[in-house]
Motif scaffolding. Structure first.
Motif, PDB file in Angstrom:
ATOM      1  N   VAL A  49       0.849  -1.192   0.000  1.00  0.00           N
ATOM      2  CA  VAL A  49       0.000   0.000   0.000  1.00  0.00           C
ATOM      3  C   VAL A  49       0.883   1.240   0.000  1.00  0.00           C
ATOM      4  N   SER A  50       0.564   2.190  -0.888  1.00  0.00           N
ATOM      5  CA  SER A  50       1.368   3.405  -0.997  1.00  0.00           C
ATOM      6  C   SER A  50       0.463   4.628  -1.023  1.00  0.00           C
ATOM      7  N   ASP A  51       0.733   5.588  -0.145  1.00  0.00           N
ATOM      8  CA  ASP A  51      -0.051   6.822  -0.099  1.00  0.00           C
ATOM      9  C   ASP A  51       0.891   8.009  -0.239  1.00  0.00           C
ATOM     10  N   PHE A  52       0.617   8.888  -1.193  1.00  0.00           N
ATOM     11  CA  PHE A  52       1.487  10.048  -1.441  1.00  0.00           C
ATOM     12  C   PHE A  52       1.448  11.023  -0.267  1.00  0.00           C
ATOM     13  N   GLY A  53       0.329  11.018   0.458  1.00  0.00           N
ATOM     14  CA  GLY A  53       0.197  11.888   1.627  1.00  0.00           C
ATOM     15  C   GLY A  53       0.392  11.111   2.917  1.00  0.00           C
ATOM     16  N   ALA A  54      -0.097  11.695   4.009  1.00  0.00           N
ATOM     17  CA  ALA A  54      -0.013  11.025   5.311  1.00  0.00           C
ATOM     18  C   ALA A  54      -1.209  10.094   5.474  1.00  0.00           C
TER      19      ALA A  54
END
Length: 464
Positions: A49-54
């Protein structure tokens, strides 16, 4: 009544490849992404899982508890580009750099709905539209649940569809589907598709072209067969315009408050009438829990679904009479010094605000503003002239609101918080007036989301 589901989305992907489990990458770690991650892990994928934000603390804890690898604050491209497939959260646009790279690499990018649909044989009741879809989905769920069906509610509402598929065993799902979800759905099929209306919204995601947005909404009918049903508003000009160039295989069930419909729903004096294949239902509009012109459409659409599923008239009448509307949609907050306060924070586009104003019977102090998505305020001008005594702007940049309405109402003031907006609106209103938070804009300039905006407004009203 259990109906078979031959959903093409149920085709399973191979879970094992050379060297072990296949990599599934998930972009975005909100409700949708985290739910998809859990389901993917259950189905044997190597999940990243990858999130550009927090990532919010509650979602981070879930991922940690499930031992699912994740990152935040940026994307590790090598990890993502090694996936056989990527599930993208609906809020991430196709123009995001990582999505562009995935498309260039011919790695399939799908929605959580598309992914989860592969792992359930439940019957899919999918509801979309620019306005009213949350209310209609909630009412449909309420009727079906009261009718004894084993039904879940998901999509743009409640617990994610993927998480429910992983943890529940429902025979039916009522899914609230946004255009962003539809854009990445390919094999998924709605057994019952409901299209409420098409009005300009999210045009920033569609090259500011209404026809692109409309085409996205019509993906709700993709893959439907002659055994399926397509429910639509026969009074909605944009829907009818797009239908002229479409071949729709499903059985069509229109609804209207302007004309008589032979097979579908219509308004006969003060009664909703639903006729479907010898199934007849009638109910006085005065008995409906949801009042207002726009809610007649929502009630008709939900009623047609119930009749397609052959629910009893008594169940429908009781459910449509005792339903309580969702939070942040024309929600009564309080009456203070004879002034009513209404929270319609979910009105994130101009058309939603038009419906809210149209249903008001007393003078209005209107709280408007936020992130403007290319809004055309022209359709509000007549109602503002008729009903609005003052506009309280709630946003960082309110210039377009001032420009749009400076000739239509005497007072337009700027505020920078829900508390300030509630306070000023209270002082501008008089006994018998209504303070209406119906912003016509997204909330991300000052708030986390429309729920946060609505709750801050309600808290502020309680402090008055």
């Amino acid at each position: 009544m259990q109906m078979p589901n031959n959903n093409p989305a149920n085709q399973k992907l191979p879970l094992q490849g050379a060297g072990g489990a296949l990599r599934l990458a998930i972009l975005g770690a909100g409700e949708s992404g985290v739910g998809a991650a859990y389901l993917a892990q259950q189905k044997g994928y190597d999940v990243f899982v990858s999130d550009f934000g927090a990532i919010a603390d509650n979602y981070k804890k879930q991922l940690q508890d499930w031992n699912i690898r994740f990152e935040e604050g940026g994307h590790t491209e090598a990890e993502i580009l090694s996936a056989v497939e990527v599930v993208k959260s609906p809020g991430i646009p196709d123009k995001a750099p990582i999505v562009k790279k995935l498309i260039e690499a011919n790695i399939p990018v799908i929605s959580e709905i598309e992914f989860a649909g592969r792992y359930t044989n439940a019957k899919m009741i999918c509801i979309t539209g620019s306005n009213g879809k949350t209310t209609t989905a909630s009412l449909t769920y309420h009727i079906l649940k009261n009718g004894g069906l084993n039904v879940g509610l998901a999509g743009n509402i409640g617990k994610s569809f993927a998480y429910q598929v992983a943890t529940e065993s429902f025979d039916y799902y009522v899914l609230e589907i946004s255009s962003f979800m539809l854009d990445n759905m390919y094999k998924f099929r709605a057994d019952i598709a409901v299209l409420l209306n098409i009005t300009p919204d999210h045009l920033d995601r569609y090259d500011y072209k209404l026809e692109n947005y409309a085409a996205s909404k019509f993906r709700i009918t993709h893959n439907q067969t002659a055994a399926d049903h397509y429910i639509y508003c026969a009074d909605d000009a944009e829907t009818l315009k797009v239908m002229e160039g479409k071949t729709i295989t499903a059985q069509q069930l229109p609804f209207s408050i302007e004309k008589t419909i032979e097979t579908g729903a219509y308004l006969d004096k003060d009664n909703i009438v639903i006729n479907i294949h010898q199934q007849h239902f009638q109910m006085s509009i005065t008995e409906l829990a949801l009042q207002g012109k726009h809610n007649l459409y929502n009630s008709m659409a939900s009623g047609i679904v119930a009749k397609v599923l052959e629910l009893r008239n008594e169940t429908m009448r009781e459910s449509m009479g005792n339903f309580r509307n969702i939070e942040h949609r024309l929600e009564f907050v309080a009456k203070i010094s004879g002034i009513a306060f209404i929270n319609d924070s979910k009105a994130t586009n101009v058309n939603s605000t038009w419906y809210a104003l149209e249903s008001m019977s007393s003078p209005v102090v209107l709280i408007l503003g936020g992130v403007d998505k290319g809004n055309d305020y022209g359709m509000l001008k007549e109602l503002v002239r008729q009903k609005v005594k003052a506009i309280v702007c709630l946003g960082k940049d309110n210039k377009r609101i001032h420009d749009a309405f400076e000739d239509d109402t005497e007072i337009i003031v700027n505020t920078g918080s829900a508390a300030e907006a509630a306070q000023i609106a209270y002082h501008l209103a008089e006994k018998g007036d209504t303070v209406l938070l119906s912003p016509a804009c997204a909330s991300f300039d000052l708030f986390k989301n429309y729920e946060d905006r609505g709750r801050q407004f309600k808290d502020a009203v309680k402090e008055l």
